[in-house]
Design a protein around this motif. Structure first.
Motif, PDB file in Angstrom:
ATOM      1  N   PHE A  91       3.923   9.951   5.472  1.00 55.68           N
ATOM      2  CA  PHE A  91       2.968   8.837   5.496  1.00 55.68           C
ATOM      3  C   PHE A  91       3.134   7.955   6.731  1.00 55.68           C
ATOM      4  O   PHE A  91       2.713   6.803   6.752  1.00 55.68           O
ATOM      5  CB  PHE A  91       3.095   7.986   4.217  1.00 55.68           C
ATOM      6  CG  PHE A  91       4.453   7.360   3.993  1.00 55.68           C
ATOM      7  CD1 PHE A  91       4.696   6.049   4.362  1.00 55.68           C
ATOM      8  CD2 PHE A  91       5.477   8.078   3.393  1.00 55.68           C
ATOM      9  CE1 PHE A  91       5.940   5.454   4.153  1.00 55.68           C
ATOM     10  CE2 PHE A  91       6.723   7.490   3.170  1.00 55.68           C
ATOM     11  CZ  PHE A  91       6.951   6.176   3.550  1.00 55.68           C
ATOM     12  N   TYR A  92       3.705   8.527   7.797  1.00 59.39           N
ATOM     13  CA  TYR A  92       3.973   7.710   8.981  1.00 59.39           C
ATOM     14  C   TYR A  92       2.694   7.254   9.669  1.00 59.39           C
ATOM     15  O   TYR A  92       2.599   6.102  10.123  1.00 59.39           O
ATOM     16  CB  TYR A  92       4.850   8.467   9.982  1.00 59.39           C
ATOM     17  CG  TYR A  92       5.321   7.601  11.129  1.00 59.39           C
ATOM     18  CD1 TYR A  92       6.433   6.774  10.983  1.00 59.39           C
ATOM     19  CD2 TYR A  92       4.658   7.591  12.357  1.00 59.39           C
ATOM     20  CE1 TYR A  92       6.865   5.968  12.035  1.00 59.39           C
ATOM     21  CE2 TYR A  92       5.081   6.792  13.409  1.00 59.39           C
ATOM     22  CZ  TYR A  92       6.191   5.981  13.242  1.00 59.39           C
ATOM     23  OH  TYR A  92       6.616   5.176  14.277  1.00 59.39           O
ATOM     24  N   ALA A  93       1.681   8.112   9.794  1.00 62.78           N
ATOM     25  CA  ALA A  93       0.455   7.707  10.493  1.00 62.78           C
ATOM     26  C   ALA A  93      -0.217   6.515   9.818  1.00 62.78           C
ATOM     27  O   ALA A  93      -0.514   5.513  10.485  1.00 62.78           O
ATOM     28  CB  ALA A  93      -0.500   8.888  10.621  1.00 62.78           C
ATOM     29  N   PRO A  94      -0.479   6.555   8.503  1.00 60.02           N
ATOM     30  CA  PRO A  94      -1.068   5.359   7.880  1.00 60.02           C
ATOM     31  C   PRO A  94      -0.132   4.157   7.897  1.00 60.02           C
ATOM     32  O   PRO A  94      -0.584   3.009   7.964  1.00 60.02           O
ATOM     33  CB  PRO A  94      -1.379   5.817   6.451  1.00 60.02           C
ATOM     34  CG  PRO A  94      -0.543   7.020   6.220  1.00 60.02           C
ATOM     35  CD  PRO A  94      -0.386   7.680   7.548  1.00 60.02           C
ATOM     36  N   LEU A  95       1.172   4.413   7.860  1.00 57.32           N
ATOM     37  CA  LEU A  95       2.139   3.316   7.924  1.00 57.32           C
ATOM     38  C   LEU A  95       2.047   2.599   9.268  1.00 57.32           C
ATOM     39  O   LEU A  95       1.946   1.365   9.335  1.00 57.32           O
ATOM     40  CB  LEU A  95       3.554   3.857   7.698  1.00 57.32           C
ATOM     41  CG  LEU A  95       4.679   2.828   7.650  1.00 57.32           C
ATOM     42  CD1 LEU A  95       4.649   2.058   6.333  1.00 57.32           C
ATOM     43  CD2 LEU A  95       6.043   3.519   7.827  1.00 57.32           C
ATOM     44  N   ALA A 120       0.818  -1.213   0.000  1.00 53.96           N
ATOM     45  CA  ALA A 120       0.000   0.000   0.000  1.00 53.96           C
ATOM     46  C   ALA A 120       0.854   1.267   0.000  1.00 53.96           C
ATOM     47  O   ALA A 120       0.317   2.370  -0.131  1.00 53.96           O
ATOM     48  CB  ALA A 120      -0.927   0.004   1.213  1.00 53.96           C
ATOM     49  N   PHE A 121       2.175   1.094   0.129  1.00 51.30           N
ATOM     50  CA  PHE A 121       3.086   2.235   0.191  1.00 51.30           C
ATOM     51  C   PHE A 121       4.145   2.079  -0.902  1.00 51.30           C
ATOM     52  O   PHE A 121       5.239   1.553  -0.660  1.00 51.30           O
ATOM     53  CB  PHE A 121       3.737   2.315   1.571  1.00 51.30           C
ATOM     54  CG  PHE A 121       2.730   2.380   2.694  1.00 51.30           C
ATOM     55  CD1 PHE A 121       2.182   3.595   3.081  1.00 51.30           C
ATOM     56  CD2 PHE A 121       2.298   1.217   3.336  1.00 51.30           C
ATOM     57  CE1 PHE A 121       1.234   3.653   4.098  1.00 51.30           C
ATOM     58  CE2 PHE A 121       1.361   1.267   4.352  1.00 51.30           C
ATOM     59  CZ  PHE A 121       0.820   2.493   4.728  1.00 51.30           C
ATOM     60  N   PRO A 122       3.835   2.517  -2.117  1.00 52.80           N
ATOM     61  CA  PRO A 122       4.741   2.288  -3.254  1.00 52.80           C
ATOM     62  C   PRO A 122       6.094   2.967  -3.104  1.00 52.80           C
ATOM     63  O   PRO A 122       7.047   2.596  -3.791  1.00 52.80           O
ATOM     64  CB  PRO A 122       3.961   2.850  -4.444  1.00 52.80           C
ATOM     65  CG  PRO A 122       2.948   3.769  -3.852  1.00 52.80           C
ATOM     66  CD  PRO A 122       2.598   3.200  -2.527  1.00 52.80           C
ATOM     67  N   GLN A 123       6.191   3.947  -2.200  1.00 51.84           N
ATOM     68  CA  GLN A 123       7.474   4.619  -1.989  1.00 51.84           C
ATOM     69  C   GLN A 123       8.456   3.770  -1.193  1.00 51.84           C
ATOM     70  O   GLN A 123       9.633   4.114  -1.082  1.00 51.84           O
ATOM     71  CB  GLN A 123       7.272   5.976  -1.315  1.00 51.84           C
ATOM     72  CG  GLN A 123       6.567   5.939   0.034  1.00 51.84           C
ATOM     73  CD  GLN A 123       5.059   6.017  -0.056  1.00 51.84           C
ATOM     74  OE1 GLN A 123       4.430   5.083  -0.533  1.00 51.84           O
ATOM     75  NE2 GLN A 123       4.481   7.117   0.411  1.00 51.84           N
ATOM     76  N   VAL A 124       7.981   2.645  -0.645  1.00 48.87           N
ATOM     77  CA  VAL A 124       8.842   1.754   0.136  1.00 48.87           C
ATOM     78  C   VAL A 124       9.457   0.703  -0.787  1.00 48.87           C
ATOM     79  O   VAL A 124       8.749  -0.012  -1.491  1.00 48.87           O
ATOM     80  CB  VAL A 124       8.047   1.069   1.260  1.00 48.87           C
ATOM     81  CG1 VAL A 124       8.936   0.071   2.005  1.00 48.87           C
ATOM     82  CG2 VAL A 124       7.493   2.118   2.216  1.00 48.87           C
TER      83      VAL A 124
END
Length: 468
Positions: free
Chosen positions: A269-273, A215-219
């Motif tokens: 994006f730390y909160a959704p992460l 869900a986090f393509p930047q990772v």
């Protein structure tokens, strides 16, 4: 002796060795099992062999069957807190786990501020540790530290050992976790078991499964083992695989977490992460929405690091959002605990005890404890901003007098100016002579601050009313 007889004896010895029941390191002498629940034990035994498990607190025997690969698991029922007890496992050969206590078990995870030992780091002591090491002996507090291990694939076990709290074991144990456990012991009066699985400098992404990170393509997920070895504790999935997944399924009460510094450059994006991580842990553990309590990172002047372009107050803001996104999840504020020359605050007792406040009130129902107030809303009345707070049973106040220098206001031009602030009843009033028409307020919204807005003896988090 004839050769056939020798061969028979050798084969019998081999069978006996293979028949030995083996358990993960966290099922061992001196362990703590979660009270009044169903605890799952697992391990290996002789292939296809029946494994009998006998618990001394009720003299009951449970039976499981090892599979073709030797793996078995069994569920046992635990009583109210007490002990010591024994658990005996046998597939023909007996293995006895001795000096077991029944009580409250907590997983303690994160990066260096969770990992930091009572003895501190070089030149970085833990405040009060010397005095506390003189009086830390407590057989009812048991400690287990997971050895660092980054892995590409989920590991079967971790390396570690259960030890009763004593000067040598406490000195080499997480300070934050120790103070948390000590507070629980004193308030609840039952055995407490703490399992620390942490690694300094670790990323939140490292403690998550690969499928959650889609869900986090930047990772960027690891490609191979060399990639894990190169990135280690900052490698996504690596610590989930090496230090956490082997623990999944063991009965425990909840989790405490102290992490975030490594994610300052990726704060957006730390909160959704973190929400995804907490929900993922709960899904894997299959013990419902167990409590998850965490520390907000303390202030530190990141402008003197390679991360100077980032404002860590944005990460603190993301952390504050998490408790509004995830059920049974609360944040301990450390805005008054930072050091302007070190990323590792010395006040670990405050960190551990503030986590304990949340656990004692939220999980154990202890009444009369203070709570953390949080920013709720703002109204603008002419040239004055009026700020209100939630969870503020007592009036908010400033730690060092009737005024605070940590507030700023901005007008429609979005330029912030230093403001004067004071408290009247349960509101903070903020005014700047340079802003006639305020539209936004910020409190302590910088890398380095010393928080002075308090409620019931506890700090209020930094906050902003804008989203610029």
């Amino acid at each position: 002796m004839k050769k056939p007889a020798i061969a028979f004896l050798l084969s019998l010895c081999t069978l006996m060795v293979c028949a030995e029941v083996k358990l993960p390191h966290f099922f061992a002498d001196n362990m703590v099992l979660q009270q009044q629940t169903t605890c799952r034990l697992w391990g290996t035994a002789a292939k296809n062999r029946a494994v009998k498990v006998t618990t001394s607190w009720n003299a009951r025997t449970y039976t499981a069957k090892a599979g073709a690969d030797g793996a078995f698991q069994v569920e046992i029922e635990t009583p109210a807190a007490g002990g010591p007890y024994n658990v005996t496992l046998s597939d023909g050969q007996e293995l006895t786990l001795a000096n077991i206590l029944i009580g409250e078990v907590w997983i303690c995870s994160g990066q260096s501020n969770m990992e930091m030992l009572m003895k501190g780091y070089k030149g970085q002591p833990v405040e009060g540790a010397t005095e506390d090491l003189l009086q830390c002996a407590d057989d009812g507090l048991r400690l287990f530290t997971v050895k660092r291990h980054a892995a590409l694939q989920p590991a079967a076990d971790v390396d570690g050992q259960w030890l009763p709290a004593a000067t040598p074991s406490v000195r080499n144990f997480s300070a934050t976790a120790y103070y948390f456990g000590r507070a629980l012991r004193r308030q609840l009066g039952v055995p407490v078991g703490l399992i620390v699985t942490a690694w300094g400098g670790s990323a939140c992404e490292a403690w998550m499964k690969g499928e959650w990170l889609k869900a986090f393509p930047q990772v960027e997920l690891p490609k191979d083992a060399d990639d894990v070895d190169k990135r280690q504790q900052r490698c996504p999935t690596a610590l989930w695989n090496g230090q956490l997944s082997p623990l999944v399924g063991m009965a425990m009460r909840g989790v405490i977490w102290y992490q975030g510094e490594d994610n300052v450059p990726r704060q957006a994006f730390y909160a959704p992460l973190m929400k995804t991580m907490v929900e993922g842990w709960r899904s894997e553990w299959k013990r419902g929405n167990f409590p998850f309590y965490y520390c907000q990172i303390a202030p530190f002047p990141y402008d003197e690091t390679d991360w100077a372009i980032y404002n860590s107050a944005l990460l603190r803001e993301q952390q504050a959002r998490v408790e509004t996104l995830v059920d049974n999840c609360r944040m301990a504020v450390l805005l008054d605990c930072g050091l302007n020359f070190c990323i590792h605050p010395r006040k670990k007792r405050l960190a551990g005890e503030r986590l304990a406040l949340l656990a004692l009130a939220g999980t154990y129902g202890v009444e009369g404890l203070p709570d953390f107030a949080a920013y709720e809303s703002v109204k603008f009345q002419g040239d004055t901003a009026v700020v209100a707070f939630s969870r503020s049973r007592e009036w908010v106040y400033f730690e060092n007098g009737p005024h605070s220098s940590n507030f700023e206001v901005a007008g429609p031009d979005r330029v912030f100016h230093h403001a004067d602030a004071w408290v009247d009843r349960n509101r903070v009033y903020v005014v700047s002579p340079e802003v006639k028409e305020p539209v936004a307020v910020r409190y302590a919204f910088h890398d380095w601050v010393v928080g002075d807005l308090m409620h019931d003896g506890l700090p209020v988090s930094s906050f902003r009313t804008d989203d610029w």
